[in-house]
Design a protein around this motif. Sequence first.
Motif, short mmCIF file in Angstrom:
data_model
loop_
_atom_site.label_atom_id
_atom_site.label_comp_id
_atom_site.label_asym_id
_atom_site.label_seq_id
_atom_site.Cartn_x
_atom_site.Cartn_y
_atom_site.Cartn_z
N ALA A 3 0.70 -1.32 0.08
CA ALA A 3 0.07 0.00 0.02
C ALA A 3 0.81 1.34 -0.01
CB ALA A 3 -0.82 0.01 1.12
N PHE A 4 2.00 1.32 0.80
CA PHE A 4 3.04 2.29 0.95
C PHE A 4 3.57 2.48 -0.52
CE2 PHE A 4 6.93 4.40 1.90
CZ PHE A 4 6.44 5.39 2.44
N SER A 5 4.19 1.56 -1.07
CA SER A 5 4.90 1.64 -2.20
C SER A 5 3.62 2.15 -3.39
CB SER A 5 5.32 0.18 -2.82
OG SER A 5 6.41 -0.28 -1.81
N ASP A 6 2.63 1.55 -3.40
CA ASP A 6 1.72 2.00 -4.52
C ASP A 6 1.32 3.45 -4.49
OD1 ASP A 6 1.42 -0.46 -5.35
OD2 ASP A 6 -0.87 -0.96 -4.54
N ALA A 7 1.07 3.86 -3.24
CA ALA A 7 0.73 5.38 -2.80
C ALA A 7 2.18 6.27 -3.26
CB ALA A 7 0.50 5.64 -1.50
N TRP A 8 3.28 5.64 -3.05
CA TRP A 8 4.44 6.69 -3.21
C TRP A 8 4.98 6.66 -4.54
CZ3 TRP A 8 7.12 10.36 -1.31
CH2 TRP A 8 8.37 10.61 -1.42
N LEU A 9 5.08 5.15 -5.30
CA LEU A 9 5.92 5.26 -6.30
C LEU A 9 5.14 4.60 -7.64
CD1 LEU A 9 8.89 3.05 -4.44
CD2 LEU A 9 8.91 5.61 -5.54
N TYR A 10 3.79 4.18 -7.45
CA TYR A 10 3.14 3.55 -8.48
C TYR A 10 2.55 4.35 -9.57
CZ TYR A 10 0.39 -0.06 -10.82
OH TYR A 10 -0.18 -1.08 -11.49
N LYS A 11 2.72 4.46 -10.47
CA LYS A 11 2.18 5.48 -11.73
C LYS A 11 2.32 4.94 -12.91
CE LYS A 11 3.00 8.96 -8.76
NZ LYS A 11 1.66 9.73 -8.26
N ASN A 12 1.02 4.91 -13.72
CA ASN A 12 0.69 4.30 -14.83
C ASN A 12 1.14 2.84 -14.96
OD1 ASN A 12 -0.25 7.01 -15.80
ND2 ASN A 12 1.78 7.42 -16.04
N GLY A 13 1.05 2.18 -14.12
CA GLY A 13 1.25 0.61 -14.07
C GLY A 13 2.66 0.26 -14.12
N ILE A 14 3.60 1.12 -13.33
CA ILE A 14 4.79 0.71 -13.05
C ILE A 14 5.34 1.48 -11.85
CG2 ILE A 14 6.12 2.08 -14.43
CD1 ILE A 14 7.39 -0.64 -15.44
N TYR A 15 6.49 1.06 -11.17
CA TYR A 15 6.88 1.81 -9.96
C TYR A 15 8.15 2.41 -10.25
CZ TYR A 15 3.85 -1.33 -7.25
OH TYR A 15 2.71 -2.10 -6.72
N LEU A 16 8.03 3.84 -10.10
CA LEU A 16 8.96 4.63 -10.48
C LEU A 16 10.23 4.71 -9.40
CD1 LEU A 16 6.84 7.71 -11.75
CD2 LEU A 16 7.76 6.03 -13.17
N ASP A 17 11.39 5.26 -10.15
CA ASP A 17 12.64 5.31 -8.95
C ASP A 17 12.25 6.51 -8.09
OD1 ASP A 17 13.96 3.65 -10.57
OD2 ASP A 17 14.99 5.03 -11.62
N ASN A 113 11.17 -3.22 -10.03
CA ASN A 113 10.13 -3.55 -10.35
C ASN A 113 10.19 -5.24 -10.77
OD1 ASN A 113 8.04 -1.44 -11.57
ND2 ASN A 113 10.10 -0.69 -11.77
N ALA A 114 11.12 -5.80 -10.92
CA ALA A 114 10.97 -7.24 -10.97
C ALA A 114 10.68 -7.86 -9.51
CB ALA A 114 12.24 -7.81 -11.36
N MET A 115 11.49 -7.13 -8.57
CA MET A 115 11.24 -7.75 -6.91
C MET A 115 9.85 -7.25 -6.46
SD MET A 115 14.82 -6.71 -5.17
CE MET A 115 14.87 -5.05 -5.24
N MET A 116 9.17 -6.38 -6.95
CA MET A 116 8.00 -5.84 -6.73
C MET A 116 6.98 -6.80 -7.26
SD MET A 116 6.75 -3.34 -4.59
CE MET A 116 5.00 -3.54 -4.06
N LEU A 137 2.15 -5.98 -14.36
CA LEU A 137 3.47 -5.55 -14.04
C LEU A 137 4.63 -6.44 -14.81
CD1 LEU A 137 5.81 -3.44 -12.83
CD2 LEU A 137 5.49 -5.02 -10.70
N LEU A 138 4.52 -7.41 -14.84
CA LEU A 138 5.44 -8.54 -15.46
C LEU A 138 5.52 -8.16 -17.10
CD1 LEU A 138 4.66 -11.95 -13.69
CD2 LEU A 138 6.96 -10.66 -13.68
N GLN A 139 4.19 -7.85 -17.58
CA GLN A 139 4.26 -7.68 -18.99
C GLN A 139 4.69 -6.34 -19.36
OE1 GLN A 139 0.58 -9.15 -21.03
NE2 GLN A 139 -0.17 -9.45 -18.80
N ARG A 140 4.82 -5.39 -18.47
CA ARG A 140 5.25 -3.87 -18.60
C ARG A 140 6.94 -3.91 -18.71
NH1 ARG A 140 1.63 -0.06 -19.00
NH2 ARG A 140 3.19 1.47 -18.19
N LEU A 141 7.52 -5.02 -17.79
CA LEU A 141 9.04 -4.99 -17.79
C LEU A 141 9.70 -4.83 -19.06
CD1 LEU A 141 9.46 -7.49 -14.83
CD2 LEU A 141 9.42 -4.98 -14.59
N LYS A 142 10.57 -4.06 -19.23
CA LYS A 142 11.43 -3.89 -20.33
C LYS A 142 12.75 -5.03 -20.05
CE LYS A 142 10.76 0.88 -21.11
NZ LYS A 142 11.21 2.26 -21.30
#
Length: 270
Positions: A3-17, A113-116, A137-142
Amino acid sequence: SIAFSDAWLYKNGIYLDGTDAGMHIKADDYFTFSKIEFMGAITSSKYKKELIDALGSTVDGNYESSNFSATINPHFYTTARPQGFYELRFALKKIRAAKARPALLSTANIVSNAMMAEALLQASFIDKKYSKKANSLLQRLKKPTSFEGSAFYISAMLAGYDSLWEIKFLEQADTVMKQALNKFYKNGVWYEDAAHKKEADLSDTHFISAVSKMVSNLQKLNRYKHSIYVNPLKQTMAKLSPAIDAKSCEAASLIMATHFMSKSPSSGKD
């Protein structure tokens, strides 16, 4: 937490730096507390003793701030929330709210993102809603270009295959492993660079070493793909054995990976 990671880092289907290198120390200062801040919040609670007992050595400082002083990242050593927990959390939130919040970057790290994705798959055993997010998320990994990125990408794809039973994830893991073997591997040794000048570090840091991930990845792919990965796995283990003995305190995850390998059957799913 998720929940914290989603609120802080999750944007447009991926977790930002979180922040760039220059801003990283400010992020650390934002999320941790000085001893004065932390003990001030505890002192105001009538459950001071219960909180300190539950926090253990954490109250002495368990993190290093930007000015190299010991700060506190709260961690409780009890299975249940101690008395006064929610009042302390409220007080710490007030302290954090008064700090400048560091800005996010627009980039997304493959390893994070892989760890997430793996964390979401684990959480899906508790709540199925995380399964859909992990799949997305797996499908969005580069596709990775580094050794470390390859190790964690493959691990995430294999976790996706294990949990979601979608063959595309196994195929992705297989493809990237073959690329990694061609680029970062030679005669049982894994390298951080394609020129094979720097051997990959075996030591764990704040997360599992990439070499440990690769050993586990080879083990799983050896089961799923049978003989294709037998030689790289055997050669890797032959090279790693002396190093594991020498760095046993720093390579706990690698020791675990090799232990489970010795206990695992040599074949698995077709």
